[in-house]
Design a protein around this motif. Structure first.
Motif, PDB file in Angstrom:
ATOM      1  N   ARG A 157       0.835  -1.207   0.000  1.00 39.00           N
ATOM      2  CA  ARG A 157       0.000   0.000   0.000  1.00 39.00           C
ATOM      3  C   ARG A 157       0.869   1.257   0.000  1.00 39.00           C
ATOM      4  NH1 ARG A 157      -2.914  -3.337  -1.128  1.00 39.00           N
ATOM      5  NH2 ARG A 157      -5.029  -3.826  -0.412  1.00 39.00           N
ATOM      6  N   ILE A 158       1.946   1.250   0.763  1.00 39.18           N
ATOM      7  CA  ILE A 158       2.842   2.412   0.812  1.00 39.18           C
ATOM      8  C   ILE A 158       3.517   2.620  -0.543  1.00 39.18           C
ATOM      9  CG2 ILE A 158       4.982   3.293   1.836  1.00 39.18           C
ATOM     10  CD1 ILE A 158       4.124   2.018   4.469  1.00 39.18           C
ATOM     11  N   ALA A 159       3.941   1.526  -1.178  1.00 35.21           N
ATOM     12  CA  ALA A 159       4.559   1.634  -2.498  1.00 35.21           C
ATOM     13  C   ALA A 159       3.568   2.187  -3.524  1.00 35.21           C
ATOM     14  CB  ALA A 159       5.080   0.273  -2.942  1.00 35.21           C
ATOM     15  N   GLU A 160       2.318   1.710  -3.459  1.00 32.76           N
ATOM     16  CA  GLU A 160       1.299   2.218  -4.384  1.00 32.76           C
ATOM     17  C   GLU A 160       1.010   3.695  -4.141  1.00 32.76           C
ATOM     18  OE1 GLU A 160      -1.233  -1.964  -4.994  1.00 32.76           O
ATOM     19  OE2 GLU A 160      -1.963  -0.382  -3.648  1.00 32.76           O
ATOM     20  N   ALA A 161       1.003   4.095  -2.867  1.00 33.97           N
ATOM     21  CA  ALA A 161       0.748   5.502  -2.543  1.00 33.97           C
ATOM     22  C   ALA A 161       1.874   6.398  -3.066  1.00 33.97           C
ATOM     23  CB  ALA A 161       0.598   5.675  -1.034  1.00 33.97           C
ATOM     24  N   GLU A 162       3.120   5.958  -2.930  1.00 32.38           N
ATOM     25  CA  GLU A 162       4.247   6.739  -3.440  1.00 32.38           C
ATOM     26  C   GLU A 162       4.187   6.860  -4.955  1.00 32.38           C
ATOM     27  OE1 GLU A 162       7.838   5.048  -1.981  1.00 32.38           O
ATOM     28  OE2 GLU A 162       7.631   5.918   0.020  1.00 32.38           O
ATOM     29  N   LYS A 163       3.799   5.776  -5.616  1.00 27.15           N
ATOM     30  CA  LYS A 163       3.669   5.822  -7.076  1.00 27.15           C
ATOM     31  C   LYS A 163       2.574   6.812  -7.482  1.00 27.15           C
ATOM     32  CE  LYS A 163       3.989   4.483 -11.418  1.00 27.15           C
ATOM     33  NZ  LYS A 163       2.808   5.185 -11.972  1.00 27.15           N
ATOM     34  N   CYS A 164       1.448   6.789  -6.759  1.00 27.65           N
ATOM     35  CA  CYS A 164       0.361   7.716  -7.078  1.00 27.65           C
ATOM     36  C   CYS A 164       0.783   9.162  -6.858  1.00 27.65           C
ATOM     37  CB  CYS A 164      -0.866   7.389  -6.221  1.00 27.65           C
ATOM     38  SG  CYS A 164      -1.672   5.820  -6.634  1.00 27.65           S
ATOM     39  N   MET A 165       1.553   9.424  -5.791  1.00 31.65           N
ATOM     40  CA  MET A 165       2.003  10.791  -5.528  1.00 31.65           C
ATOM     41  C   MET A 165       2.983  11.256  -6.585  1.00 31.65           C
ATOM     42  SD  MET A 165       2.281  11.146  -1.367  1.00 31.65           S
ATOM     43  CE  MET A 165       3.270   9.662  -1.135  1.00 31.65           C
ATOM     44  N   MET A 166       3.811  10.358  -7.098  1.00 27.82           N
ATOM     45  CA  MET A 166       4.716  10.718  -8.182  1.00 27.82           C
ATOM     46  C   MET A 166       3.942  11.076  -9.446  1.00 27.82           C
ATOM     47  SD  MET A 166       7.756   7.893  -7.736  1.00 27.82           S
ATOM     48  CE  MET A 166       8.561   8.417  -9.248  1.00 27.82           C
ATOM     49  N   ASP A 167       2.761  10.470  -9.616  1.00 24.62           N
ATOM     50  CA  ASP A 167       1.917  10.759 -10.779  1.00 24.62           C
ATOM     51  C   ASP A 167       1.033  11.976 -10.566  1.00 24.62           C
ATOM     52  OD1 ASP A 167       3.015   8.610 -12.078  1.00 24.62           O
ATOM     53  OD2 ASP A 167       1.418   7.218 -11.531  1.00 24.62           O
ATOM     54  N   GLY A 168       1.133  12.610  -9.373  1.00 26.07           N
ATOM     55  CA  GLY A 168       0.384  13.838  -9.126  1.00 26.07           C
ATOM     56  C   GLY A 168      -0.821  13.696  -8.235  1.00 26.07           C
ATOM     57  N   ALA A 169      -0.968  12.566  -7.540  1.00 30.04           N
ATOM     58  CA  ALA A 169      -2.128  12.380  -6.666  1.00 30.04           C
ATOM     59  C   ALA A 169      -2.007  13.259  -5.412  1.00 30.04           C
ATOM     60  CB  ALA A 169      -2.267  10.906  -6.269  1.00 30.04           C
ATOM     61  N   ASP A 170      -3.130  13.488  -4.747  1.00 25.41           N
ATOM     62  CA  ASP A 170      -3.171  14.315  -3.552  1.00 25.41           C
ATOM     63  C   ASP A 170      -2.488  13.593  -2.385  1.00 25.41           C
ATOM     64  OD1 ASP A 170      -4.492  16.768  -2.187  1.00 25.41           O
ATOM     65  OD2 ASP A 170      -5.023  15.082  -0.896  1.00 25.41           O
ATOM     66  N   GLU A 171      -1.576  14.276  -1.698  1.00 15.36           N
ATOM     67  CA  GLU A 171      -0.803  13.648  -0.623  1.00 15.36           C
ATOM     68  C   GLU A 171      -1.688  13.295   0.568  1.00 15.36           C
ATOM     69  OE1 GLU A 171       2.597  15.826   0.544  1.00 15.36           O
ATOM     70  OE2 GLU A 171       3.658  15.560  -1.356  1.00 15.36           O
ATOM     71  N   TYR A 172      -2.631  14.171   0.893  1.00 18.63           N
ATOM     72  CA  TYR A 172      -3.498  13.903   2.042  1.00 18.63           C
ATOM     73  C   TYR A 172      -4.306  12.635   1.843  1.00 18.63           C
ATOM     74  CZ  TYR A 172      -7.734  14.256   4.875  1.00 18.63           C
ATOM     75  OH  TYR A 172      -8.790  13.973   5.715  1.00 18.63           O
ATOM     76  N   LEU A 173      -4.886  12.453   0.658  1.00 16.50           N
ATOM     77  CA  LEU A 173      -5.705  11.268   0.395  1.00 16.50           C
ATOM     78  C   LEU A 173      -4.859   9.996   0.421  1.00 16.50           C
ATOM     79  CD1 LEU A 173      -8.053  12.562  -2.458  1.00 16.50           C
ATOM     80  CD2 LEU A 173      -8.570  12.303  -0.020  1.00 16.50           C
ATOM     81  N   GLN A 174      -3.646  10.058  -0.124  1.00 16.36           N
ATOM     82  CA  GLN A 174      -2.793   8.870  -0.129  1.00 16.36           C
ATOM     83  C   GLN A 174      -2.356   8.512   1.287  1.00 16.36           C
ATOM     84  OE1 GLN A 174      -2.379   7.001  -2.829  1.00 16.36           O
ATOM     85  NE2 GLN A 174      -3.709   8.481  -3.872  1.00 16.36           N
ATOM     86  N   LEU A 175      -2.026   9.525   2.086  1.00 14.51           N
ATOM     87  CA  LEU A 175      -1.634   9.257   3.474  1.00 14.51           C
ATOM     88  C   LEU A 175      -2.811   8.710   4.267  1.00 14.51           C
ATOM     89  CD1 LEU A 175       0.532   9.468   5.674  1.00 14.51           C
ATOM     90  CD2 LEU A 175      -0.187  11.828   6.066  1.00 14.51           C
ATOM     91  N   LEU A 176      -4.007   9.247   4.018  1.00 20.43           N
ATOM     92  CA  LEU A 176      -5.203   8.765   4.710  1.00 20.43           C
ATOM     93  C   LEU A 176      -5.512   7.320   4.325  1.00 20.43           C
ATOM     94  CD1 LEU A 176      -7.512   9.637   6.615  1.00 20.43           C
ATOM     95  CD2 LEU A 176      -8.799  10.320   4.581  1.00 20.43           C
ATOM     96  N   THR A 177      -5.296   6.983   3.055  1.00 18.86           N
ATOM     97  CA  THR A 177      -5.552   5.610   2.601  1.00 18.86           C
ATOM     98  C   THR A 177      -4.635   4.618   3.297  1.00 18.86           C
ATOM     99  OG1 THR A 177      -6.274   6.412   0.438  1.00 18.86           O
ATOM    100  CG2 THR A 177      -5.608   4.108   0.595  1.00 18.86           C
ATOM    101  N   VAL A 178      -3.349   4.959   3.357  1.00 23.03           N
ATOM    102  CA  VAL A 178      -2.376   4.059   3.991  1.00 23.03           C
ATOM    103  C   VAL A 178      -2.664   3.930   5.486  1.00 23.03           C
ATOM    104  CG1 VAL A 178       0.055   3.743   4.563  1.00 23.03           C
ATOM    105  CG2 VAL A 178      -0.596   4.483   2.268  1.00 23.03           C
TER     106      VAL A 178
END
Length: 362
Positions: free
Chosen positions: A323-344
């Motif tokens: 999940r952390i690896a997927e979140a980092e990949k999404c943030m590199m693609d421009g995803a919102d940091e708050y949503l990715q941190l909340l998901t993890v």
């Protein structure tokens, strides 16, 4: 620019191959190129701050006289110039230029007699009959541009040598990498970095309090010499008057969340066995995001704690790591940091909750 206004990273960058720390195998091989004047295309890869660009520039300085080497070297950073148009125009034009007959070192000695010291005047340079193009961050060049670069390397190899520098060699296409001699740069060990930082601190007149923070700087740098030197300069700039310095300042400079913040987040996830709710976790994530901490660094620190935790099963640890690896990949693609941190954090809350329920049944 005077030395007072120069960043320490540039001011104390190695000027010769002998000044490079730790990369002994790479330096020994390249030293032979300096002595013979013969050099293939090179590919430097390794973690950030391990000295790849410094070694490339030091090599160029030792191949030609100081008044001549800048005319023979084209340095480009592919982070800014990564398209195929740059390869077809700027790189191709420079690579195709003919090289004049190497000038003798005695000529430079006469020309610079009144300007240079005797050591520089008497120094011998191989003056090889080729130019060098340094392409930094080559792994960010587009695949089409890399394919075009392959043809340029073949067509102008007699008069131009290429030094490709990257962090991830797997992102360089194989036909391009196979045309270069590969050199892997290792992350610098703390002992080597410590000696260099103490030398810089002594040269800049750092106080004993600043020197006492060197170990903390090395821990935060994680083998990145550039980050360590920059952090030391920032600490020196903050040491105004009698203002006390603490280890928390190093974390603030590096952009890392303080240990107290991570401890509180860890607690809201229920990692210490206490009851945790989604609402409390969400409020904590909102607070951390509002404080401006980097979500990527938060997740990296969280992963370190998850790996050594004794309450989670190996399966839960693996799922969280994914999940952390997927979140980092999404943030590199421009995803919102708050949503990715909340998901993890939401997934981590579920893992710790299941672990606590399993322990209660036993």
């Amino acid at each position: 620019m005077t030395s007072a206004g120069t960043p320490w990273v540039e001011l104390y960058r190695p000027k010769s191959l002998q000044d490079v720390s730790h990369q002994s195998e790479v330096v020994a091989t390249l030293q032979n190129a300096v002595e013979t004047g013969r050099m293939p295309h090179l590919l430097f890869y390794g973690p950030p701050g391990s000295g790849k660009t410094s070694v490339a520039l030091a090599l160029c300085r030792q191949l030609w006289h100081p008044s001549d080497w800048k005319r023979r070297v084209l340095e480009l950073n592919a982070s800014d110039e990564r398209g195929i148009s740059v390869v077809r125009e700027k790189i191709k034009n420079f690579a195709s230029l003919a090289v004049g007959k190497p000038q003798e070192a005695s000529f430079f000695s006469k020309k610079k007699k009144d300007e240079d010291s005797m050591d520089v005047e008497e120094k011998k340079y191989p003056n090889p009959p080729f130019k060098i193009i340094i392409l930094d961050e080559a792994d960010t060049v587009t695949p089409d541009a890399q394919a075009a670069l392959r043809r340029i390397i073949e067509a102008h190899s007699k008069i131009t040598r290429f030094i490709l520098i990257c962090n991830y060699v797997t992102r360089v296409i194989e036909p391009l990498a196979s045309r270069c001699a590969k050199f892997r740069f290792q992350a610098l060990p703390p002992a080597s970095m410590r000696d260099r930082l103490l030398t810089i601190a002594a040269a800049e007149g750092c106080s004993e309090q600043e020197v006492s923070l060197v170990d903390e700087i090395l821990e935060q740098a994680d083998g990145d010499m550039r980050r360590a030197v920059t952090t030391l300069q920032s600490v020196h700039s903050l040491a105004v008057g009698s203002q006390p310095l603490s280890k928390d300042i190093i974390s603030e400079i590096a952009g890392l969340p303080p240990v107290a913040v991570m401890d509180q987040l860890w607690k809201t996830l229920g990692a210490d066995g206490t009851a945790a709710t989604y609402d409390s976790m969400q409020k904590m994530v909102e607070s951390i995001s509002a404080d401006g901490y980097s979500a990527k660094l938060l997740l990296s620190t969280l992963l370190t704690r998850v790996v050594v935790d004794n309450t989670l099963s190996e399966l839960d640890k693996a799922e969280l790591a994914i999940r952390i690896a997927e979140a980092e990949k999404c943030m590199m693609d421009g995803a919102d940091e708050y949503l990715q941190l909340l998901t993890v954090c939401g997934h981590a809350l579920g893992c710790f909750s299941r672990s606590a329920q399993g322990s209660a049944r036993q």
